[in-house]
Design an enzyme around this catalytic site. Structure first.
Site, PDB file in Angstrom:
ATOM      1  N   LYS A   1       0.839  -1.202   0.000  1.00  0.00           N
ATOM      2  CA  LYS A   1       0.000   0.000   0.000  1.00  0.00           C
ATOM      3  C   LYS A   1       0.875   1.253   0.000  1.00  0.00           C
ATOM      4  CE  LYS A   1      -3.766  -2.463   2.284  1.00  0.00           C
ATOM      5  NZ  LYS A   1      -4.450  -2.787   3.562  1.00  0.00           N
TER       6      LYS A   1
ATOM      7  N   GLN B   1      -4.428  -1.570   9.811  1.00  0.00           N
ATOM      8  CA  GLN B   1      -4.310  -2.882   9.163  1.00  0.00           C
ATOM      9  C   GLN B   1      -4.986  -3.947  10.030  1.00  0.00           C
ATOM     10  OE1 GLN B   1      -3.099  -3.488   6.037  1.00  0.00           O
ATOM     11  NE2 GLN B   1      -3.854  -5.567   6.334  1.00  0.00           N
TER      12      GLN B   1
ATOM     13  N   ASP C   1     -10.703   3.097   4.536  1.00  0.00           N
ATOM     14  CA  ASP C   1     -11.135   1.707   4.361  1.00  0.00           C
ATOM     15  C   ASP C   1     -12.662   1.582   4.345  1.00  0.00           C
ATOM     16  OD1 ASP C   1      -9.083  -0.073   3.893  1.00  0.00           O
ATOM     17  OD2 ASP C   1      -8.536  -0.276   6.006  1.00  0.00           O
TER      18      ASP C   1
END
Lengths: 332, 332
Positions: free
Chosen positions: B61, B105, B128
């Site tokens: 990422k 994460q 997200d």
């Protein structure tokens, strides 16, 4: 020789009776709650203007509240109220410890942003389940206040004893207050907080071609329709023995007589000759919606009572009272 | 006489290439944004512990961020961090004006409540799309940060030019981060903010009987599968010409050689002989997920820049920059 073809008619789901049963159960629970020393649950309806349909809806809700032992108040506001003023009214109710449930009767006047109003109702008091955060929680299968009509449909299916686990279901209509949350409750995992129903769910809508709608309905063990299109669901679209829940509610006026009647989405007389269960309109889902509002108000009331307690007291209350959506679906 | 049966093989959807195209487009837009006097978009990843898979994901990422001109930082935290400490870290990032996007994460260590962490990320920086409020907004078709994998699937289907309007789609798997939001983007109204795709959508899952899964897949013009069950979707389940999107990603180790490989849910060699379009694994949806994270970070960055301006400046910025999900589906 005369051959008689026996038609097995669908069992008519008596929504009025089931709703009455639930109200009686609720009344017993609320009486017990009050006897334990709590004040009665309190529901405040906010009614803007004097649209006759809205007034009738609110009146019916307030009547049901009295029946189950919920105190209720209707705040009548001018149709000229500004958005800021309405937000202030709601904020005051959010901060008022004597109020458990807040219901803003929709639609609001055109100059007011409906979404902003729905989001301004405290999640804890949002007995309609329209706050975007509560919608998110529902879609994540989390414990929340579920919109009343979807909750009523779920409860009807459950009380009638229709099996949904691994079955085929169709939801016709994708509205955000009805179709979408019903699809969520039908397809999701029954082990989570919303006690969803583990069906395979097809969402049909205005852009589903008629022949595809028919095809999917024919495969379905459960059909829930919420479109407002009278006669959309016909006998030749039904799998024999299916459960048909009609959320549609359309007022039709007979031009000759001038008389009005309420009809659903389903061709009742035709479909009842094929289906296994069917809801009438009126008298099916309608009474359940109002009853679920009462259920949500009581849940909100208990949750708020818990919140206001010191932490060590919470466990005692929890043990003594029912949780919203407590009865988990057992897999077998 | 030799009869040759010509098999028309599916077009393989090159997710790596499409993701590269989008990154190049993003880079141009971000360069322009910076030339207009804004600071570069900024993404902070929060990585707890040193799980090798999580480390690799975060590294990929961060690499993609650099490529498109997004500044990125990884905050490495001890696996022993308490929930309260982690919430404090996130709160600091929420309040830091130099941070546009926050990515925690997953999974977080077992002693930390994942849902509480997801909800603690500011909705504006929630690249997200896992905050429950943003989930609600997505399910209400409102402008929001959409989870990256569903957004990537939507973008793939659109770029390949597969028609979804009024078509039959099946989503296999009902996870809250992938299956559920994809079903939402596929079935909902294309005229709303999420530019959803107006398909008739069937949601299948672990409790859909295999013969029913096959039946629904056979009817589908579009299949999106996200189950992690290798080989679940086979050639005899596919309607000729269908578009098959494989979100599954399972690591399989060959016991004889000890070599590992990544596979999807789809029997690729079989299905490609029937389908019209198919994504490979790897190289299909995977690269799109990371790219959509970059897209979301840039959207968050522009929205936050607008928020920090005095009101009369907002219109100027809006006119000069792209809106998230701007290109509305046109009905024709």
């Amino acid at each position: 020789m005369i051959i008689t073809k026996r038609i097995q008619m669908a069992k008519i789901i008596d929504g009025t009776q089931i709703a009455n049963d639930i109200r009686n159960e609720l009344k017993v629970k609320i009486d017990k709650w009050i006897q334990e020393g709590h004040r009665p649950p309190q529901l405040t309806a906010v009614l803007i203007g004097s649209d006759p349909a809205s007034c009738t809806y609110v009146k019916n809700k307030m009547k049901a509240a009295v029946e189950v032992g919920i105190n209720s108040i209707t705040k009548n506001l001018s149709p000229d109220i500004t958005e800021e003023e309405l937000l202030q009214v709601i904020d005051d109710l959010n901060n008022d410890d004597s109020v458990d449930g807040i219901l803003v009767q929709l639609p609001v006047p055109g100059h007011i942003n409906e979404r902003r109003i729905c989001n301004s109702v405290s999640c804890d008091k949002d007995v309609d389940g329209f706050n975007e955060k509560n919608v998110g929680r529902l879609c994540l299968d989390m414990n929340t206040l579920v919109p009343c009509t979807p909750l009523g449909v779920q409860e009807l299916i459950r009380r009638v004893g229709v099996d949904t686990f691994g079955k085929n279901a169709v939801v016709v209509g994708r509205s955000k207050n009805v179709g979408m949350p019903i699809a969520m409750l039908l397809h999701a995992d029954g082990r989570n907080d919303t006690c969803a129903m583990d069906a395979t769910v097809t969402i049909c809508h205005r852009f589903t071609p008629p022949e595809e709608l028919k095809r999917y309905c024919k495969l379905a063990d459960i059909i829930v329709t919420a479109t407002g299109v009278p006669g959309l669901i016909k006998a030749d679209m039904i799998k024999p023995g299916a459960c048909v829940i009609d959320v549609g509610l359309t007022r039709i006026v007979n031009e000759a007589t001038g008389k009005a009647k309420l009809v659903g989405d389903v061709d009742f007389e035709g479909v009842r000759q094929v289906a296994g269960h069917i809801t009438p309109v009126p008298g099916g889902v309608g009474p359940m919606t109002v009853t679920m509002l009462m259920k949500n108000t009581f849940i909100a009331s208990k949750n708020l009572a818990k919140k206001s307690l010191p932490k060590n007291e919470v466990e005692k209350v929890r043990q003594g009272t029912e949780q919203g959506n407590q009865n988990k679906n057992k897999k077998n």
